[in-house]
Design a protein around this motif. Structure first.
Motif, PDB file in Angstrom:
ATOM      1  N   VAL A 165      14.794  98.762 -14.153  1.00  0.00           N
ATOM      2  CA  VAL A 165      15.020  99.950 -14.695  1.00  0.00           C
ATOM      3  C   VAL A 165      15.207 101.065 -13.805  1.00  0.00           C
ATOM      4  N   LYS A 166      15.485 100.393 -12.416  1.00  0.00           N
ATOM      5  CA  LYS A 166      15.463 101.407 -11.258  1.00  0.00           C
ATOM      6  C   LYS A 166      16.908 102.353 -11.409  1.00  0.00           C
ATOM      7  N   ALA A 167      16.893 103.554 -10.788  1.00  0.00           N
ATOM      8  CA  ALA A 167      17.904 104.454 -10.845  1.00  0.00           C
ATOM      9  C   ALA A 167      18.144 104.985 -12.335  1.00  0.00           C
ATOM     10  N   ALA A 202      17.217 103.693 -15.126  1.00  0.00           N
ATOM     11  CA  ALA A 202      17.725 102.329 -15.969  1.00  0.00           C
ATOM     12  C   ALA A 202      19.408 102.498 -15.705  1.00  0.00           C
ATOM     13  N   TYR A 203      19.799 102.439 -14.525  1.00  0.00           N
ATOM     14  CA  TYR A 203      21.290 102.318 -14.183  1.00  0.00           C
ATOM     15  C   TYR A 203      21.971 103.671 -14.745  1.00  0.00           C
ATOM     16  N   GLY A 204      21.373 104.664 -14.717  1.00  0.00           N
ATOM     17  CA  GLY A 204      21.969 105.835 -15.260  1.00  0.00           C
ATOM     18  C   GLY A 204      21.918 106.081 -16.701  1.00  0.00           C
ATOM     19  N   ALA A 229      18.117  87.752 -10.351  1.00  0.00           N
ATOM     20  CA  ALA A 229      18.382  88.925 -11.009  1.00  0.00           C
ATOM     21  C   ALA A 229      19.513  88.386 -12.065  1.00  0.00           C
ATOM     22  N   THR A 230      20.327  89.223 -12.739  1.00  0.00           N
ATOM     23  CA  THR A 230      21.198  88.663 -13.464  1.00  0.00           C
ATOM     24  C   THR A 230      21.996  87.550 -13.301  1.00  0.00           C
ATOM     25  N   GLY A 231      22.442  87.675 -11.930  1.00  0.00           N
ATOM     26  CA  GLY A 231      23.590  86.556 -11.505  1.00  0.00           C
ATOM     27  C   GLY A 231      22.701  85.315 -11.291  1.00  0.00           C
TER      28      GLY A 231
END
Ligand SMILES: *Cc1c(COP(=O)(O)O)cnc(C)c1O
Length: 349
Positions: free
Chosen positions: A34-36, A38-40, A190-192
């Motif tokens: 949830v950095k930044a 939570a991606y904005g 991560a996701t990928g």
């Protein structure tokens, strides 16, 4: 009201976390990145929705991001910090109970001296050359670190969004080399990486972008909708131009709507004469340059002048807009502006 309306679907966010969680074995824990903010999309609301969906471990980029997240989540969930333990972070790490991912000998020394016994993890560099200890550095420090009982050992993949890239197997092998036989939970994906399959999952996965509806998680439910109000619609005669620099000139009679958003709201100038918005199911091309607060849109083909046009919605997601703007969904999300009226919905509304 002339601000755009940004709707964030918290049910879709929760569903994406559950779907990514279901891709690994039940004994693999799924965290949430949830950095930044939570991606904005807003870390407090996103963090609570993810915790309600079942997430128990969260990752932020820097210790300061832990403040709003800890306030939203309360004392239970674990909050880890990718950038580790920097000078000046000790107070926050201690008071908020953050878990720094230590990236270097300096950080290990700082952490153990400043906060003996306080939980930490280790980040290793498996080839990306961004954060984490190099193999030789790790080998020299390993026994000392293991004696302190790290919570997690992690690394990060550089090319996980390209399943066929040889870098993935190379980093996997490097990570095994550095961590095999150690009795510490490990994390690489991560996701990928989740999509690369079980060999990449280890004990904990760390999805970010997929939670928010972005590629490479093809099956993601869209999380954001962005509707922009039309302030004015005008008729153009052939030869008239639209916007700064006269970059668009009408060659036929046409109707142009002016919507209330621009590059100050995160809509890139690269969309000038290039992107589209939607009126219901009907695409409407951007004409002229995207300016700071306004965008011209061709609505000649619509039966009636629209009261709003949709930039992000069922026909066009963050990655579609990113493709048109020559960037990636991550950047479109994190640039979403602060002028929009933000609404958090449960389910599509
Ligand atoms: C941003 C980040 C993640 C999340 O990556 P996504 O591609 O958004 O899923 C995981 N781990 C680290 C170290 C990161 O920097």
């Amino acid at each position: 009201m002339s601000t755009g309306r940004l709707t964030i679907d918290l049910d879709a966010l929760a569903a994406n976390w559950r779907a990514l969680d279901a891709m690994s074995d039940p004994d693999v824990q799924t965290a949430a990145v949830v950095k930044a903010d939570a991606y904005g999309l807003g870390v407090a609301r996103a963090g609570r929705a993810l915790a309600a969906a079942g997430a128990r471990r969260f990752f932020v980029a820097v210790a300061e991001e832990g403040i709003a997240l800890r306030e939203a989540l309360g004392p239970g969930p674990e909050i880890s910090v990718f950038s580790g333990h920097m000078p000046g972070d000790t107070g926050l790490i201690h008071d908020l109970g953050l878990v720094p991912m230590l990236n270097s000998v300096d950080q290990v020394t700082r952490h153990i001296e400043a906060l003996p016994g306080h939980p930490f993890g280790i980040q290793l560099d498996s080839g990306m050359n961004r954060l984490g200890m190099e193999p030789a550095e790790w080998l020299a420090l390993r026994d000392l670190v293991l004696a302190e009982g790290p919570r997690l050992i992690m690394s990060h993949l550089a090319c996980a969004d390209e399943p066929g890239h040889e870098m993935n197997a190379r980093q996997l092998a490097a990570f095994h080399d550095m961590t095999e036989g150690l009795d510490v939970p490990r994390s690489l994906a991560a996701t990928g990486g989740i999509l690369l399959g079980p060999h990449y999952h280890f004990d904990l996965t760390r999805p970010g972008v997929g939670l928010y509806g972005g590629q490479p998680f093809e099956a993601a439910q869209p999380v954001v909708t962005l509707d922009l109000p039309v302030i004015q619609t005008r008729a153009l005669t052939p030869g008239e131009s639209v916007g700064y620099g006269n970059t668009f000139v009408a060659d036929l009679p046409m109707k142009v709507a002016t919507v209330a958003a621009g590059y100050a709201d995160g809509l890139s100038r690269h969309l000038s004469n290039h992107g589209v918005l939607f009126s219901g199911d009907t695409p409407c091309p951007i004409v002229g340059r995207v300016s700071m607060d306004l965008i011209g849109v061709d609505v000649t083909h619509l039966e009636a002048a629209p009261d709003h046009l949709t930039m992000l919605g069922p026909h066009q997601g963050v990655d579609d807009v990113a493709d048109m703007a020559g960037t990636i969904g991550y950047e479109v999300l994190t640039q979403l502006g602060h002028r929009y009226a933000r609404h958090y919905s449960r389910g599509r509304s």
